[in-house]
Enzyme design. Sequence first.
Site, PDB file in Angstrom:
ATOM      1  N   ARG A   1       0.839  -1.196   0.000  1.00 15.21           N
ATOM      2  CA  ARG A   1       0.000   0.000   0.000  1.00 15.21           C
ATOM      3  C   ARG A   1       0.878   1.250   0.000  1.00 15.21           C
ATOM      4  NH1 ARG A   1      -5.201   0.634   1.415  1.00 15.21           N
ATOM      5  NH2 ARG A   1      -5.247  -1.422   2.375  1.00 15.21           N
TER       6      ARG A   1
ATOM      7  N   THR B   1      -1.094   7.696  -1.117  1.00 16.46           N
ATOM      8  CA  THR B   1      -2.334   7.579  -1.889  1.00 16.46           C
ATOM      9  C   THR B   1      -3.264   6.496  -1.348  1.00 16.46           C
ATOM     10  OG1 THR B   1      -1.436   5.934  -3.430  1.00 16.46           O
ATOM     11  CG2 THR B   1      -1.053   8.255  -3.941  1.00 16.46           C
TER      12      THR B   1
ATOM     13  N   ASP C   1       0.769 -10.111  12.936  1.00 16.93           N
ATOM     14  CA  ASP C   1       1.313  -9.894  11.594  1.00 16.93           C
ATOM     15  C   ASP C   1       1.987 -11.181  11.127  1.00 16.93           C
ATOM     16  OD1 ASP C   1       3.485  -9.233   9.597  1.00 16.93           O
ATOM     17  OD2 ASP C   1       2.572  -7.250   9.782  1.00 16.93           O
TER      18      ASP C   1
ATOM     19  N   ASP D   1       5.755 -10.900  10.078  1.00 21.26           N
ATOM     20  CA  ASP D   1       6.660 -10.767  11.223  1.00 21.26           C
ATOM     21  C   ASP D   1       6.793 -12.073  11.995  1.00 21.26           C
ATOM     22  OD1 ASP D   1       7.037  -8.156  10.552  1.00 21.26           O
ATOM     23  OD2 ASP D   1       5.775  -7.321  12.149  1.00 21.26           O
TER      24      ASP D   1
END
Length: 207
Positions: free
Chosen positions: A98, A102, A197, A200
């Site tokens: 991402r 924006t 996550d 991770d």
Amino acid sequence: MDHPLVAHKVSVLRDKTTPSPVFRQLTDELVTLLAYEATREVRTVEVEVETPVATTTGTAFAKPTPLVVPILRAGLGMLEGMTRLVPTAEVGFLGMARDEETLNIVTYAERLPADLTGRQVFVLDPMLATGGTLIEAIKFLFDRGADEVTCICLIAAPEGLQRLKDAHGGVERLHVVLASLDERLDEKAYIVPGLGDAGDRLYGLAH
């Protein structure tokens, strides 16, 4: 996928005390179980096989062969579990992230055939949270001519699954195989109860 082995492995993945080596091993095992279900409709052809006793009719993958596409980086932790079950499949890669300014999903790396016409593609991504990355990956693959896309995820949030349906729900050639559909997304877009996550926990905190 409703199976006690799947439920058990997901439970251990959720445990915050599960160390990375165990997390990687369980992810590998879990993906193999999910791949069994995900490949139920893989295309095959009849082939002639010589056994030590006689000639018989067997089964082989149809051409073009299935294509496995992990989404970098966390999807890499699912690759071996998938290719163990489908060793003759080809492997491509998609790196998507991402853009913090924006908020759009950008493709920063890809290693895929230019023409995917007729291909059955299996996308590997541990988490279906907001659905943004997976939506763009699916669009990318269909734009390249993929005939059918099956997404294999460990866990998903209802919000992300709904966004996926809204974006691609009219496509009968799209399938999603999950180990668990969780409760919701929190305010930080983490899946609840989730498992943290995935990248991770698979590979440590290095980015």
